[in-house]
Design an enzyme around this catalytic site. Structure first.
Site, PDB file in Angstrom:
ATOM      1  N   ARG A 241     -26.971-100.095 -50.785  1.00 47.46           N
ATOM      2  CA  ARG A 241     -26.628 -98.689 -51.024  1.00 47.46           C
ATOM      3  C   ARG A 241     -26.540 -97.932 -49.706  1.00 47.46           C
ATOM      4  O   ARG A 241     -26.903 -98.452 -48.651  1.00 47.46           O
ATOM      5  CB  ARG A 241     -27.686 -98.034 -51.919  1.00 47.46           C
ATOM      6  CG  ARG A 241     -29.098 -98.123 -51.359  1.00 47.46           C
ATOM      7  CD  ARG A 241     -30.133 -97.487 -52.272  1.00 47.46           C
ATOM      8  NE  ARG A 241     -30.232 -98.192 -53.547  1.00 47.46           N
ATOM      9  CZ  ARG A 241     -31.109 -97.883 -54.501  1.00 47.46           C
ATOM     10  NH1 ARG A 241     -31.945 -96.877 -54.313  1.00 47.46           N
ATOM     11  NH2 ARG A 241     -31.148 -98.564 -55.627  1.00 47.46           N
ATOM     12  N   ASP A 285     -37.580-110.583 -48.864  1.00 49.32           N
ATOM     13  CA  ASP A 285     -38.492-109.595 -48.302  1.00 49.32           C
ATOM     14  C   ASP A 285     -38.547-109.890 -46.807  1.00 49.32           C
ATOM     15  O   ASP A 285     -39.140-110.884 -46.378  1.00 49.32           O
ATOM     16  CB  ASP A 285     -39.880-109.729 -48.932  1.00 49.32           C
ATOM     17  CG  ASP A 285     -40.919-108.826 -48.272  1.00 49.32           C
ATOM     18  OD1 ASP A 285     -40.548-108.070 -47.348  1.00 49.32           O
ATOM     19  OD2 ASP A 285     -42.101-108.897 -48.654  1.00 49.32           O
ATOM     20  N   GLY A 314     -34.384-100.395 -43.780  1.00 49.47           N
ATOM     21  CA  GLY A 314     -35.398 -99.488 -43.249  1.00 49.47           C
ATOM     22  C   GLY A 314     -36.014 -98.643 -44.351  1.00 49.47           C
ATOM     23  O   GLY A 314     -35.405 -98.441 -45.410  1.00 49.47           O
ATOM     24  N   TYR A 377     -42.250 -93.529 -38.534  1.00 50.22           N
ATOM     25  CA  TYR A 377     -40.801 -93.771 -38.519  1.00 50.22           C
ATOM     26  C   TYR A 377     -40.230 -93.597 -37.109  1.00 50.22           C
ATOM     27  O   TYR A 377     -39.451 -94.434 -36.630  1.00 50.22           O
ATOM     28  CB  TYR A 377     -40.120 -92.809 -39.488  1.00 50.22           C
ATOM     29  CG  TYR A 377     -38.647 -93.047 -39.680  1.00 50.22           C
ATOM     30  CD1 TYR A 377     -38.180 -94.113 -40.447  1.00 50.22           C
ATOM     31  CD2 TYR A 377     -37.710 -92.186 -39.112  1.00 50.22           C
ATOM     32  CE1 TYR A 377     -36.825 -94.318 -40.629  1.00 50.22           C
ATOM     33  CE2 TYR A 377     -36.351 -92.383 -39.296  1.00 50.22           C
ATOM     34  CZ  TYR A 377     -35.910 -93.452 -40.051  1.00 50.22           C
ATOM     35  OH  TYR A 377     -34.570 -93.650 -40.229  1.00 50.22           O
ATOM     36  N   LYS A 381     -38.307 -96.479 -34.858  1.00 49.92           N
ATOM     37  CA  LYS A 381     -36.920 -96.356 -34.439  1.00 49.92           C
ATOM     38  C   LYS A 381     -36.783 -96.288 -32.914  1.00 49.92           C
ATOM     39  O   LYS A 381     -35.780 -96.764 -32.356  1.00 49.92           O
ATOM     40  CB  LYS A 381     -36.275 -95.139 -35.111  1.00 49.92           C
ATOM     41  CG  LYS A 381     -36.128 -95.304 -36.626  1.00 49.92           C
ATOM     42  CD  LYS A 381     -35.340 -96.564 -36.988  1.00 49.92           C
ATOM     43  CE  LYS A 381     -35.061 -96.680 -38.469  1.00 49.92           C
ATOM     44  NZ  LYS A 381     -34.260 -97.875 -38.818  1.00 49.92           N
TER      45      LYS A 381
END
Length: 471
Positions: A241, A285, A314, A377, A381
């Site tokens: 998606r 996974d 992510g 997060y 990143k």
């Protein structure tokens, strides 16, 4: 999700009201359409005294069929043999001529005083760029400027100054236009075509204010630019998606067989995507201890290896650090950072990535500027950017490349769930004044993935519309 504010200010009524009350007017961006030319309009090409890239740029513009203009007649050293017959434009006699792109070879600038040539070229044409236009400045990688002693130092200073010029111009130019700087190593003139094609085209609609570095790879394959990835196998994690789906669709459009990967609960969504594009679906996974070895073995057994690896999977688990439990921190680091590193190491170890392979990470503007409530997060990143830096030299020895994209505010289901005021701020706080689309990230990844991008290695390009947050 539609941007209703953008729709309003671009309506007949909105166009009357917005300028009067000082409202921002984010334009609709021109994006790629199949069969459209790379550049749909005139290109003005300029060159600083002593510039070395004129012949190479001339050849690219000739190949893509650009209507090319110069301010001083045909460029020296190579324009004629490139098949370029430029028209002559003069600020004094140019009438109302407008340009879809401005390209300036600044490699000859070797001192602070010579930076005045930027002003001389751009000032007369700054208002002559069409909506959704493109500006590209080409320089020499500062660390690699030729010469010795004081002269070398002065040239390095001048070339580094180009970054401030292009980023500032990007915040002035308006109308959905973009500005980029491309540093080309002294021996990499023949490596620029793929990057120029991308940056001059609507495929780079949401990329602005960026610095791209091109090095010599020793490789320049003949390409079918319509399907540059034909015969390639691309692994896309998190492909069910959003951005991952757009990446899978775009790589398939360019000819790749896409192996989409996602977790078991999203298997049905993933299969719909891969069936639609003629790809393959696998569920893993990525944080499992044995996942890298199993994945490498499966790719070798089913496809003879992989050519393109896109680490897109992510997650977010947002909390203020004071309220964040250790397991919430660990989940985000494991998926976003540890898994790409472990998988890449295993693929390299098992030689599962074919020669001329591409490794591409998906970072985030949060890894550049940080976000409140996203220490986990942002850390992950920023780590992806470090992952690219750390692996670039190693993979280059194996004739591979590694790069990253760092998306800013992209219109997805996730951003649609953000509270209205925060969502609006995210959209407007960029030079382009709007959010990007998943296709904008996907097009940037497709540029990295191209066989023509062999000289593009170790880069992190922000797909953020030149966000006003961060560097």
């Amino acid at each position: 999700m539609s941007d209703r504010y953008q729709q309003f200010v671009n309506s007949f009524l909105g166009k009357q009201i917005a300028p009067r009350v000082g409202l921002p007017q984010p334009p609709f961006l021109k994006r790629h359409r199949p069969g459209a030319p790379v550049v749909d309009g005139p290109v003005l090409l300029g060159q600083a005294d002593g510039g070395r890239l004129g012949p190479a740029v001339s050849r690219v513009l000739a190949v893509i069929g650009a209507e090319t203009w110069t301010a001083e007649g045909p460029l020296r050293d190579g324009a004629a043999e490139a098949g370029l017959s430029p028209k002559i434009w003069s600020g004094a006699t140019g009438g109302d001529q407008r340009f879809q792109a401005l390209v300036f070879d600044a490699t000859g600038i070797s001192s602070a005083a010579e930076l005045a040539q930027l002003h001389a070229f751009f000032q007369p044409v700054a208002r002559r760029v069409r909506p959704s236009g493109r500006v590209v400045v080409l320089g020499t990688t500062p660390e690699l400027v030729p010469g010795t002693g004081a002269a070398k130092a002065s040239a390095r200073v001048a070339q580094r100054a180009l970054e401030g010029f292009t980023r500032s111009l990007g915040k002035e130019i308006g109308k959905g236009s973009t500005v980029q700087l491309v540093y080309v190593a002294p021996d990499a003139d023949d490596q620029i075509e793929s990057t120029l094609r991308f940056l001059l085209s609507p495929k780079s609609a949401f990329v602005s204010g960026q610095v791209v570095r091109i090095s010599q790879s020793g490789r320049k394959p003949d390409l079918n630019w319509t399907e540059p990835l034909k015969g390639k196998v691309a692994l896309v994690t998190g492909a069910s998606r959003g951005i991952g789906e757009a990446i899978a669709e775009t790589l398939a459009r360019d000819g790749a067989h896409v192996v989409g990967l996602d977790i078991e609960p999203l298997a049905d969504d993933l299969k719909k995507v891969t069936d639609r594009i003629g790809g393959s679906a696998i569920t893993f996974d990525v944080t499992a201890q044995d996942a890298p070895a199993e994945l490498a073995a499966k790719l070798k057994a089913d496809h003879g290896g992989v050519d393109i690896v896109v680490h897109n999977a992510g997650i977010t688990r947002d909390k203020l650090l004071a309220n964040m439990k250790p397991e919430v921190w660990a989940q985000v680091i494991a998926v976003n950072l540890e898994a790409p590193e472990r998988i890449t190491r295993e693929l390299l170890k098992q030689k599962a990535i074919n020669p001329e392979g591409r490794i591409i990470g998906v970072a985030s503007i949060a890894g550049v500027a940080g976000n409140r409530g996203q220490t986990n997060y942002g850390t992950s990143k920023a780590g992806v950017i470090g992952f690219v830096d750390a692996f670039a030299a190693e993979v280059a020895k194996q004739q591979l490349t590694i790069n990253a994209v760092a998306p800013g505010f992209i219109e997805t289901k996730m951003t649609a769930a953000i509270p209205l005021t925060i969502r609006e701020a995210g959209r407007r706080m960029s030079s382009l004044g709007q959010g990007g689309l998943p296709i904008d990230v996907a097009e940037t990844i497709a540029w990295y993935a191209s066989p023509g991008s062999a000289g593009v290695n170790g880069n992190t390009v922000r797909v953020c519309g030149q966000s006003l947050i961060g560097a």
